[in-house]
Design a protein around this motif. Structure first.
Motif, PDB file in Angstrom:
ATOM      1  N   ASP A  91       0.817  -1.223   0.000  1.00 35.34           N
ATOM      2  CA  ASP A  91       0.000   0.000   0.000  1.00 35.34           C
ATOM      3  C   ASP A  91       0.846   1.266   0.000  1.00 35.34           C
ATOM      4  O   ASP A  91       0.549   2.250   0.688  1.00 35.34           O
ATOM      5  CB  ASP A  91      -0.932   0.000   1.212  1.00 35.34           C
ATOM      6  CG  ASP A  91      -2.067   1.005   1.089  1.00 35.34           C
ATOM      7  OD1 ASP A  91      -2.427   1.347  -0.059  1.00 35.34           O
ATOM      8  OD2 ASP A  91      -2.582   1.450   2.120  1.00 35.34           O
ATOM      9  N   GLY A  92       1.933   1.237  -0.761  1.00 37.73           N
ATOM     10  CA  GLY A  92       2.774   2.416  -0.900  1.00 37.73           C
ATOM     11  C   GLY A  92       3.839   2.578   0.168  1.00 37.73           C
ATOM     12  O   GLY A  92       4.584   3.564   0.147  1.00 37.73           O
ATOM     13  N   TYR A  93       3.936   1.655   1.091  1.00 35.81           N
ATOM     14  CA  TYR A  93       4.887   1.769   2.201  1.00 35.81           C
ATOM     15  C   TYR A  93       6.091   0.847   2.019  1.00 35.81           C
ATOM     16  O   TYR A  93       5.926  -0.338   1.726  1.00 35.81           O
ATOM     17  CB  TYR A  93       4.232   1.351   3.519  1.00 35.81           C
ATOM     18  CG  TYR A  93       3.253   2.339   4.093  1.00 35.81           C
ATOM     19  CD1 TYR A  93       3.688   3.362   4.935  1.00 35.81           C
ATOM     20  CD2 TYR A  93       1.893   2.234   3.831  1.00 35.81           C
ATOM     21  CE1 TYR A  93       2.791   4.254   5.495  1.00 35.81           C
ATOM     22  CE2 TYR A  93       0.986   3.118   4.389  1.00 35.81           C
ATOM     23  CZ  TYR A  93       1.436   4.132   5.214  1.00 35.81           C
ATOM     24  OH  TYR A  93       0.542   5.022   5.773  1.00 35.81           O
ATOM     25  N   ASP A  94       7.303   1.384   2.216  1.00 37.83           N
ATOM     26  CA  ASP A  94       8.399   0.477   2.519  1.00 37.83           C
ATOM     27  C   ASP A  94       8.262   0.159   4.007  1.00 37.83           C
ATOM     28  O   ASP A  94       7.455   0.767   4.714  1.00 37.83           O
ATOM     29  CB  ASP A  94       9.766   1.071   2.165  1.00 37.83           C
ATOM     30  CG  ASP A  94      10.106   2.334   2.937  1.00 37.83           C
ATOM     31  OD1 ASP A  94       9.545   2.550   4.030  1.00 37.83           O
ATOM     32  OD2 ASP A  94      10.947   3.112   2.446  1.00 37.83           O
ATOM     33  N   PHE A  95       9.024  -0.806   4.504  1.00 43.47           N
ATOM     34  CA  PHE A  95       8.750  -1.242   5.875  1.00 43.47           C
ATOM     35  C   PHE A  95       8.991  -0.135   6.893  1.00 43.47           C
ATOM     36  O   PHE A  95       8.196   0.038   7.829  1.00 43.47           O
ATOM     37  CB  PHE A  95       9.572  -2.471   6.257  1.00 43.47           C
ATOM     38  CG  PHE A  95       9.285  -2.900   7.666  1.00 43.47           C
ATOM     39  CD1 PHE A  95       8.130  -3.605   7.957  1.00 43.47           C
ATOM     40  CD2 PHE A  95      10.114  -2.508   8.713  1.00 43.47           C
ATOM     41  CE1 PHE A  95       7.812  -3.945   9.266  1.00 43.47           C
ATOM     42  CE2 PHE A  95       9.804  -2.849  10.024  1.00 43.47           C
ATOM     43  CZ  PHE A  95       8.645  -3.577  10.300  1.00 43.47           C
ATOM     44  N   ASP A  96      10.079   0.615   6.747  1.00 46.71           N
ATOM     45  CA  ASP A  96      10.386   1.656   7.735  1.00 46.71           C
ATOM     46  C   ASP A  96       9.274   2.685   7.827  1.00 46.71           C
ATOM     47  O   ASP A  96       8.906   3.134   8.925  1.00 46.71           O
ATOM     48  CB  ASP A  96      11.709   2.338   7.387  1.00 46.71           C
ATOM     49  CG  ASP A  96      12.910   1.453   7.671  1.00 46.71           C
ATOM     50  OD1 ASP A  96      12.764   0.511   8.474  1.00 46.71           O
ATOM     51  OD2 ASP A  96      13.972   1.706   7.090  1.00 46.71           O
ATOM     52  N   ALA A  97       8.732   3.078   6.676  1.00 48.24           N
ATOM     53  CA  ALA A  97       7.640   4.050   6.685  1.00 48.24           C
ATOM     54  C   ALA A  97       6.391   3.458   7.336  1.00 48.24           C
ATOM     55  O   ALA A  97       5.676   4.157   8.076  1.00 48.24           O
ATOM     56  CB  ALA A  97       7.324   4.500   5.257  1.00 48.24           C
ATOM     57  N   ARG A  98       6.134   2.184   7.076  1.00 43.31           N
ATOM     58  CA  ARG A  98       4.982   1.525   7.705  1.00 43.31           C
ATOM     59  C   ARG A  98       5.144   1.536   9.233  1.00 43.31           C
ATOM     60  O   ARG A  98       4.196   1.828   9.963  1.00 43.31           O
ATOM     61  CB  ARG A  98       4.851   0.086   7.195  1.00 43.31           C
ATOM     62  CG  ARG A  98       3.670  -0.669   7.787  1.00 43.31           C
ATOM     63  CD  ARG A  98       3.594  -2.091   7.225  1.00 43.31           C
ATOM     64  NE  ARG A  98       3.245  -2.082   5.821  1.00 43.31           N
ATOM     65  CZ  ARG A  98       1.998  -2.026   5.366  1.00 43.31           C
ATOM     66  NH1 ARG A  98       0.982  -1.945   6.219  1.00 43.31           N
ATOM     67  NH2 ARG A  98       1.757  -2.032   4.070  1.00 43.31           N
ATOM     68  N   TYR A  99       6.348   1.225   9.687  1.00 43.59           N
ATOM     69  CA  TYR A  99       6.589   1.203  11.137  1.00 43.59           C
ATOM     70  C   TYR A  99       6.481   2.613  11.721  1.00 43.59           C
ATOM     71  O   TYR A  99       5.862   2.812  12.771  1.00 43.59           O
ATOM     72  CB  TYR A  99       7.969   0.612  11.430  1.00 43.59           C
ATOM     73  CG  TYR A  99       8.290   0.592  12.905  1.00 43.59           C
ATOM     74  CD1 TYR A  99       7.705  -0.347  13.747  1.00 43.59           C
ATOM     75  CD2 TYR A  99       9.162   1.540  13.448  1.00 43.59           C
ATOM     76  CE1 TYR A  99       7.976  -0.348  15.111  1.00 43.59           C
ATOM     77  CE2 TYR A  99       9.443   1.539  14.812  1.00 43.59           C
ATOM     78  CZ  TYR A  99       8.841   0.590  15.632  1.00 43.59           C
ATOM     79  OH  TYR A  99       9.114   0.595  16.974  1.00 43.59           O
ATOM     80  N   ASP A 100       7.068   3.594  11.045  1.00 46.98           N
ATOM     81  CA  ASP A 100       7.029   4.976  11.540  1.00 46.98           C
ATOM     82  C   ASP A 100       5.603   5.503  11.652  1.00 46.98           C
ATOM     83  O   ASP A 100       5.312   6.340  12.524  1.00 46.98           O
ATOM     84  CB  ASP A 100       7.843   5.896  10.623  1.00 46.98           C
ATOM     85  CG  ASP A 100       9.342   5.657  10.734  1.00 46.98           C
ATOM     86  OD1 ASP A 100       9.774   5.029  11.724  1.00 46.98           O
ATOM     87  OD2 ASP A 100      10.068   6.086   9.818  1.00 46.98           O
ATOM     88  N   ASP A 101       4.719   5.014  10.786  1.00 47.62           N
ATOM     89  CA  ASP A 101       3.323   5.444  10.830  1.00 47.62           C
ATOM     90  C   ASP A 101       2.471   4.601  11.775  1.00 47.62           C
ATOM     91  O   ASP A 101       1.242   4.735  11.804  1.00 47.62           O
ATOM     92  CB  ASP A 101       2.709   5.402   9.421  1.00 47.62           C
ATOM     93  CG  ASP A 101       3.045   6.638   8.608  1.00 47.62           C
ATOM     94  OD1 ASP A 101       3.803   7.484   9.110  1.00 47.62           O
ATOM     95  OD2 ASP A 101       2.551   6.754   7.464  1.00 47.62           O
TER      96      ASP A 101
END
Length: 225
Positions: A91-101
């Protein structure tokens, strides 16, 4: 579509390449699984290679993904279709961005942090230990592993066997898991990123509907969610 009878790893790989993806076990869509197109005599029979061994050969081939990919259950996705699943599931996220959100757990992050250090991946038993899932802190490992596979961040790269004192393999193969980009290449995995995740989802759903016209939209959506 009625799937052909499958009796070896080569036929399994050919089928996955032909239809794009295939659950290992019975799914929400009748007839859409390896279980339903393999004779019962090939499942868990001593001295007979069956689906449990075929999945290992297919995964080691490096072109067909094998992991928990369909409603938290195992299955296969071809080289052609994996980028659409990655685009949709991430859904447009790399893992780090998913975790940060706040959309990924600390358990998932611990696993990803370790796997990023080991390009060739780790056996699930070693990964569990290195990521700190031991004794009182062991809870959450299996759930996080399932989520990361479903979201296409990690995959099984191959399976390995324990050996006895004489060096003979025994038991069931233990999965070696790695960051998906390290197995298949980042360029391939992310090659559908130019499309919106919803477009990839629609493409996948339309493909399943063509393969199995009697399947309803709800069943298809549940299978690929």
């Amino acid at each position: 579509m009625k799937l052909p009878i499958i009796v070896n790893a080569r036929e399994l790989a050919d089928l996955v390449r032909e239809i794009g993806f295939l659950p290992l076990f019975r799914s929400e869509i009748e007839g859409f699984s390896l279980q339903e197109c393999t004779p019962a005599g090939y499942w868990f029979v001593k001295d007979v290679e069956g689906p449990w061994e075929w999945r290992e050969e297919v995964a080691a081939g490096g072109e067909i993904a094998y992991a928990k990919l369909f409603n938290k259950k195992a299955g296969f996705i071809s080289r052609e279709w994996y980028p659409d699943f990655a685009n949709y599931r991430r859904d447009g996220y790399d893992f780090d961005a998913r975790y940060d959100d706040g959309l990924a757990s600390m358990s998932s992050k611990r696993i990803m942090d370790v796997l990023l250090e080991y390009g060739d991946g780790l056996l699930s038993s070693d990964l569990k230990q290195k990521a700190g899932f031991v004794k009182d802190a062991a809870k959450g490992f299996d759930t996080a592993m399932t989520h990361l596979q479903m979201q296409t961040y990690i995959t099984a790269s191959r399976f390995e066997y324990k050996q006895d004192k004489e060096g003979r393999p025994y038991g069931w193969g233990v999965g070696r898991y790695a960051v998906t980009e390290n197995v298949f290449g980042a360029e391939w995995v992310t090659s559908r990123y130019e499309a919106k995740p919803a477009e990839s989802k629609e493409r996948i759903m339309e493909h399943v509907a063509k393969l199995f016209p009697d399947a309803n939209e709800k069943a298809i959506g549940k299978l690929i969610k």
